[in-house]
Design a protein around this motif. Structure first.
Motif, PDB file in Angstrom:
ATOM      1  N   ILE A  28       0.842  -1.207   0.000  1.00 55.44           N
ATOM      2  CA  ILE A  28       0.000   0.000   0.000  1.00 55.44           C
ATOM      3  C   ILE A  28       0.872   1.250   0.000  1.00 55.44           C
ATOM      4  N   VAL A  29       1.908   1.265   0.826  1.00 54.08           N
ATOM      5  CA  VAL A  29       2.805   2.427   0.877  1.00 54.08           C
ATOM      6  C   VAL A  29       3.486   2.614  -0.478  1.00 54.08           C
ATOM      7  N   ASN A  30       3.922   1.534  -1.088  1.00 51.10           N
ATOM      8  CA  ASN A  30       4.561   1.610  -2.403  1.00 51.10           C
ATOM      9  C   ASN A  30       3.581   2.178  -3.444  1.00 51.10           C
ATOM     10  N   LEU A  31       2.341   1.698  -3.435  1.00 52.05           N
ATOM     11  CA  LEU A  31       1.335   2.210  -4.364  1.00 52.05           C
ATOM     12  C   LEU A  31       1.059   3.691  -4.104  1.00 52.05           C
ATOM     13  N   ALA A  32       1.023   4.081  -2.844  1.00 56.50           N
ATOM     14  CA  ALA A  32       0.795   5.488  -2.497  1.00 56.50           C
ATOM     15  C   ALA A  32       1.911   6.356  -3.068  1.00 56.50           C
ATOM     16  N   LEU A  33       3.146   5.908  -2.951  1.00 56.76           N
ATOM     17  CA  LEU A  33       4.267   6.663  -3.512  1.00 56.76           C
ATOM     18  C   LEU A  33       4.156   6.792  -5.025  1.00 56.76           C
ATOM     19  N   MET A  34       3.723   5.729  -5.691  1.00 51.68           N
ATOM     20  CA  MET A  34       3.567   5.769  -7.143  1.00 51.68           C
ATOM     21  C   MET A  34       2.435   6.725  -7.545  1.00 51.68           C
ATOM     22  N   ALA A  75      -5.123   5.615   5.267  1.00 52.55           N
ATOM     23  CA  ALA A  75      -4.648   6.336   4.090  1.00 52.55           C
ATOM     24  C   ALA A  75      -5.702   7.368   3.720  1.00 52.55           C
ATOM     25  N   PHE A  76      -5.273   8.604   3.575  1.00 53.16           N
ATOM     26  CA  PHE A  76      -6.147   9.689   3.144  1.00 53.16           C
ATOM     27  C   PHE A  76      -5.828   9.978   1.682  1.00 53.16           C
ATOM     28  N   ILE A  77      -6.849  10.099   0.853  1.00 56.80           N
ATOM     29  CA  ILE A  77      -6.645  10.384  -0.564  1.00 56.80           C
ATOM     30  C   ILE A  77      -7.214  11.768  -0.864  1.00 56.80           C
ATOM     31  N   TYR A  78      -6.343  12.658  -1.322  1.00 59.48           N
ATOM     32  CA  TYR A  78      -6.724  14.035  -1.630  1.00 59.48           C
ATOM     33  C   TYR A  78      -6.621  14.277  -3.133  1.00 59.48           C
ATOM     34  N   PRO A  79      -7.586  14.976  -3.735  1.00 60.76           N
ATOM     35  CA  PRO A  79      -7.393  15.426  -5.116  1.00 60.76           C
ATOM     36  C   PRO A  79      -6.280  16.473  -5.145  1.00 60.76           C
ATOM     37  N   LYS A  80      -5.645  16.624  -6.276  1.00 56.63           N
ATOM     38  CA  LYS A  80      -4.562  17.594  -6.407  1.00 56.63           C
ATOM     39  C   LYS A  80      -5.043  18.983  -5.991  1.00 56.63           C
ATOM     40  N   GLU A 109      -5.047   6.911 -12.535  1.00 61.75           N
ATOM     41  CA  GLU A 109      -4.093   8.008 -12.720  1.00 61.75           C
ATOM     42  C   GLU A 109      -3.253   7.783 -13.978  1.00 61.75           C
ATOM     43  N   GLU A 110      -2.812   6.542 -14.184  1.00 61.97           N
ATOM     44  CA  GLU A 110      -2.031   6.236 -15.383  1.00 61.97           C
ATOM     45  C   GLU A 110      -2.859   6.447 -16.644  1.00 61.97           C
ATOM     46  N   ALA A 111      -4.130   6.043 -16.622  1.00 63.88           N
ATOM     47  CA  ALA A 111      -5.017   6.240 -17.766  1.00 63.88           C
ATOM     48  C   ALA A 111      -5.246   7.728 -18.020  1.00 63.88           C
ATOM     49  N   GLY A 171       0.971  12.727  -9.626  1.00 66.74           N
ATOM     50  CA  GLY A 171       0.532  14.091  -9.421  1.00 66.74           C
ATOM     51  C   GLY A 171      -0.947  14.397  -9.462  1.00 66.74           C
ATOM     52  N   GLY A 172      -1.806  13.472  -9.795  1.00 64.94           N
ATOM     53  CA  GLY A 172      -3.239  13.766  -9.844  1.00 64.94           C
ATOM     54  C   GLY A 172      -3.906  13.742  -8.485  1.00 64.94           C
ATOM     55  N   HIS A 173      -3.441  12.886  -7.623  1.00 66.00           N
ATOM     56  CA  HIS A 173      -3.936  12.771  -6.252  1.00 66.00           C
ATOM     57  C   HIS A 173      -2.740  12.721  -5.315  1.00 66.00           C
ATOM     58  N   GLN A 174      -2.984  13.037  -4.077  1.00 62.56           N
ATOM     59  CA  GLN A 174      -1.966  12.868  -3.052  1.00 62.56           C
ATOM     60  C   GLN A 174      -2.505  11.875  -2.033  1.00 62.56           C
ATOM     61  N   VAL A 175      -1.723  10.863  -1.724  1.00 58.56           N
ATOM     62  CA  VAL A 175      -2.097   9.872  -0.729  1.00 58.56           C
ATOM     63  C   VAL A 175      -1.188  10.053   0.485  1.00 58.56           C
ATOM     64  N   VAL A 176      -1.799  10.228   1.639  1.00 58.75           N
ATOM     65  CA  VAL A 176      -1.064  10.366   2.895  1.00 58.75           C
ATOM     66  C   VAL A 176      -1.345   9.119   3.727  1.00 58.75           C
ATOM     67  N   VAL A 177      -0.298   8.385   4.057  1.00 59.03           N
ATOM     68  CA  VAL A 177      -0.422   7.150   4.824  1.00 59.03           C
ATOM     69  C   VAL A 177       0.058   7.406   6.243  1.00 59.03           C
ATOM     70  N   ASN A 178      -0.694   6.885   7.208  1.00 62.93           N
ATOM     71  CA  ASN A 178      -0.348   7.062   8.611  1.00 62.93           C
ATOM     72  C   ASN A 178      -0.666   5.761   9.345  1.00 62.93           C
ATOM     73  N   PHE A 179       0.229   5.339  10.200  1.00 67.20           N
ATOM     74  CA  PHE A 179      -0.082   4.180  11.029  1.00 67.20           C
ATOM     75  C   PHE A 179       0.713   4.234  12.314  1.00 67.20           C
TER      76      PHE A 179
END
Length: 88
Positions: free
Chosen positions: A10-16, A38-43, A79-81, A21-29
């Motif tokens: 999950i952390v690896n996917l969040a970094l990718m 994991a919080f998912i924010y639009p750009k 995001e890739e699409a 750049g379309g979304h920002q994922v913040v992971v906390n544990f």
């Protein structure tokens, strides 16, 4: 996969996702309750569009983490699409 492996995925996917750049994922544990989220924010937004969480010290938590990983994989694919569409 076990709990630790799912979290690493999950952390690896969040970094990718963050790198695209379309979304920002913040992971906390952490914490006493062994909470993973994991919080998912639009750009450019300060309000998350999604909040994924799991108490990793609970039985079957690896299954909940698997679902979160699947959601992150879908977000990455989207995001890739989006990037391919813009580039075309």
């Amino acid at each position: 996969m076990n709990t630790q492996t799912e979290i690493l995925q999950i952390v690896n996917l969040a970094l990718m996702v963050n790198a695209l750049g379309g979304h920002q994922v913040v992971v906390n544990f952490g914490g006493e309750s062994a909470h993973f989220c994991a919080f998912i924010y639009p750009k450019g937004s300060h309000a998350p569009v999604d909040y994924l969480h799991c108490f990793i010290d609970q039985p079957e938590s690896h299954l909940k983490l698997w679902v979160i990983r699947q959601q992150m994989e879908t977000l990455l694919e989207n995001e890739e699409a989006r990037i391919k569409k813009v580039a075309a």
